[in-house]
Each structure stands twice: as structure tokens, then as C-alpha cells.
Design an enzyme around this catalytic site. Sequence first.
Site, PDB file in Angstrom:
ATOM      1  N   ASP A 108     -56.852   1.724   6.390  1.00  0.00           N
ATOM      2  CA  ASP A 108     -56.664   0.352   5.958  1.00  0.00           C
ATOM      3  C   ASP A 108     -56.742   0.327   4.437  1.00  0.00           C
ATOM      4  O   ASP A 108     -57.311   1.215   3.811  1.00  0.00           O
ATOM      5  CB  ASP A 108     -57.731  -0.540   6.584  1.00  0.00           C
ATOM      6  CG  ASP A 108     -57.437  -2.014   6.426  1.00  0.00           C
ATOM      7  OD1 ASP A 108     -56.379  -2.353   5.857  1.00  0.00           O
ATOM      8  OD2 ASP A 108     -58.266  -2.830   6.862  1.00  0.00           O
ATOM      9  N   ASP A 152     -56.778  -1.005  16.378  1.00  0.00           N
ATOM     10  CA  ASP A 152     -58.103  -0.553  15.974  1.00  0.00           C
ATOM     11  C   ASP A 152     -59.055  -1.732  16.097  1.00  0.00           C
ATOM     12  O   ASP A 152     -58.636  -2.889  16.043  1.00  0.00           O
ATOM     13  CB  ASP A 152     -58.104  -0.039  14.529  1.00  0.00           C
ATOM     14  CG  ASP A 152     -58.163  -1.187  13.527  1.00  0.00           C
ATOM     15  OD1 ASP A 152     -59.265  -1.469  13.001  1.00  0.00           O
ATOM     16  OD2 ASP A 152     -57.126  -1.842  13.283  1.00  0.00           O
TER      17      ASP A 152
END
Length: 377
Positions: A93, A272
Amino acid sequence: MPLTFELQATCPDTGARAGLLHTDHGTVETPRFMPVGTVGSVKALAPRTLRELGTQILLGNTYHLALRPGRETLRALGGLHRFMAWDGPILTDSGGFQVFSLAGRRDVSEDGVTFRSHLTGDKLFFSPETVVDAQRDIGSDVMMVLDELTPATVDRAEARRANARTVRWAGRAFAHARATAPHYGHHQALFPIVQGAVYADVRRESAEALLDLDAEGYAIGGLSVGEAAPVMYDMVEVTNEVLPQSRPRYLMGVGTPQNLIENVARGVDLFDCVMPTRNARTGSLFTTAGLVNIKNARWAESAEAVDAGLDGYHSRTFSKAYLRHLTLAKEPLFMEIASAQNVGLYLWTMREMRAAILEGRFPAWRREWAGRLAEKA
């Protein structure tokens, strides 16, 4: 080699997809859940255990890894793969969620985001370009662009403004990524992120604008931040109507097993979420028989396995009574067993869905399991 996505089957009744995502660190079978290793570690689980549970790809966080151990350390030690002894694919991320969650510690401008470190209070500047550079140092197989995430409660005008900036930042990130090379000899794909809060028209605008980047995959962000689940599903449907069929779709930060099932049914390939390990630390278990509060007195003398429906060592070997005892005694082993159970359940759910899609029985599987996994055992 560039990241490639091989679509193997699509459910004609729902749009659920099964595919193969090919990276330089291995192939990922989709749909797939990525355990979250924010700082280079999935809490309480060693890489070997993750492999035994069926993990194929992990997620790390650029913001946290940039703070510690720091980019210089990662670069000196050969990147995150070598640092944490994980030889499979890694997705990172960008730190965009911290733009949202650390609202009291950051200042957002067109140039980028200035943070106050939650560890030291020191200033840290993230721009679309420096976020790419940080992920080059980390060495992830899939990098994410810096984006501006908004809460579900913003009005349409604010959602459109933040999304326009996200699209501009994505253009800058892609230009920089294409002008720079990875440090460690493997290909690093870059995914842009669709934003737009809970407004279908803004979501469409975002996805359509990002198509011009011809990315190797696309992410859907800004969901599971306060909106109702049906709204989330509507936004995913709207977005996937625009995103190309030939590219993988990653829904960020979602969610419960039911959320996974419903979003797979809408054509999402990657997920996720911190929920499996976070819930494990409070004694809340996801099992094939439903939700279990292992602290409940009903399990005090239960010889039942933690989850007889799973094949994993942690699920089959230990009893509910033993895990309850460890949890109440605050013995560290409880975190390992509970985390292995929850991550294992998520990975099992994805494997079962994939098999059902490939075998043409996904609608029936969805009807059987969506409710069962949400029941209280």
C-alpha cells in the site's frame, strides 16, 4: 517480465472470476486474500507458517516501513523479500490510508502529504514520486499510487475534488515509475486506485480517467470506511463495469468473509484486511462452523478442535478449551493459534470460491456458505 493476468473462468450468473496473476516472485491464484504484514510481519505468524496455511502473496505498508526499519535499511539489505525471508510476491500500500486515518498528523496539498510520524513526531513528506521511490526500495512486486481517501460521509463535491487529485497524483506516479528502474532486478507493477466515496457517478469518472494509464492492474479504494455493506457492493459493481476484464482488480482493506464472498461475486480478484489477525488478538475466531468467541465459558471444557473443518495444524491439533485457557492467561501462544485459525479460514474461503468458480458451481457455493460463515457457533 511484466505482471500478467490470465483469466481462467468467469461465473456467468454473477461475474465471479478465477485467474492466475503472474509475477517475478511466483504465480498467485485468484481470487486471493493477502495477509497483512504492515511492518514486514504478519502478527504472530512466521513466513513458514504462512506458506503452510496457503499464503501466496503478502501485503506491506509503505508508510510504516518507511518509518521503520526505514528505506535505507531495506535498500542496504536487499529489499523486503530478503529482509523478512519471504520469497513470494509482495504488494505494498502507498500510505494513502494514513492520509485518511492520521488526520490530526498530516497536511495535504497538491504537492503531496506532510506527516507527523506517529512514532517520533518528525516530519515526513510523501509525494506521488517519493512514494514510488520508497516502494522501489522496499522491492514489492505490486506498488500502489498515492491517493486521497475520503470518509463515506463526505458530500459529492468533496468526493469529486479528492478524486480529481487522486487521478492527477496517479498520472505523476506513473510518469515517475516509467522513468525509474527497480533496484533488485524484478519487475514492479504499479496500480492506480479508484476513489469516489459512495457516489456512483464519481466512481465511474475515476475509473474511466485511470484507464488512460493502461495499468497492469487496478485497485478500488475508499470503501469499508463507514458505509453500509450494500453501498460498498454497489460501488464495486459500478467500478467493475468500467475496469477492463483483462486486468486484475484489487479491493483494498475489505473485510469479513461475507464481504469477500459478495465482492468476489462482483468480479474482485484480490483482497487484504487486518481483521483476521486483529480479531484473533481479542479471542474472536472465524471458523467453518461460524463465529466463535473463544473466551465464552461454554468452551471451558470443550475437547472440540479449534476448527475441525480446516486441515491446518493449529486448527486441528488444539482444543477450544486449551485455546480459551491460553487466551484468558494471556499466553503469547494464543495469538499464534488464533491468528493461524483466522488467516487460515480466510485463505480456505478463497480457495473454495476459486474451485467453485472453475467448476461452475459458484452460485450454489455462495448460497451455502455466505450465511454459514456469519453464524455464531
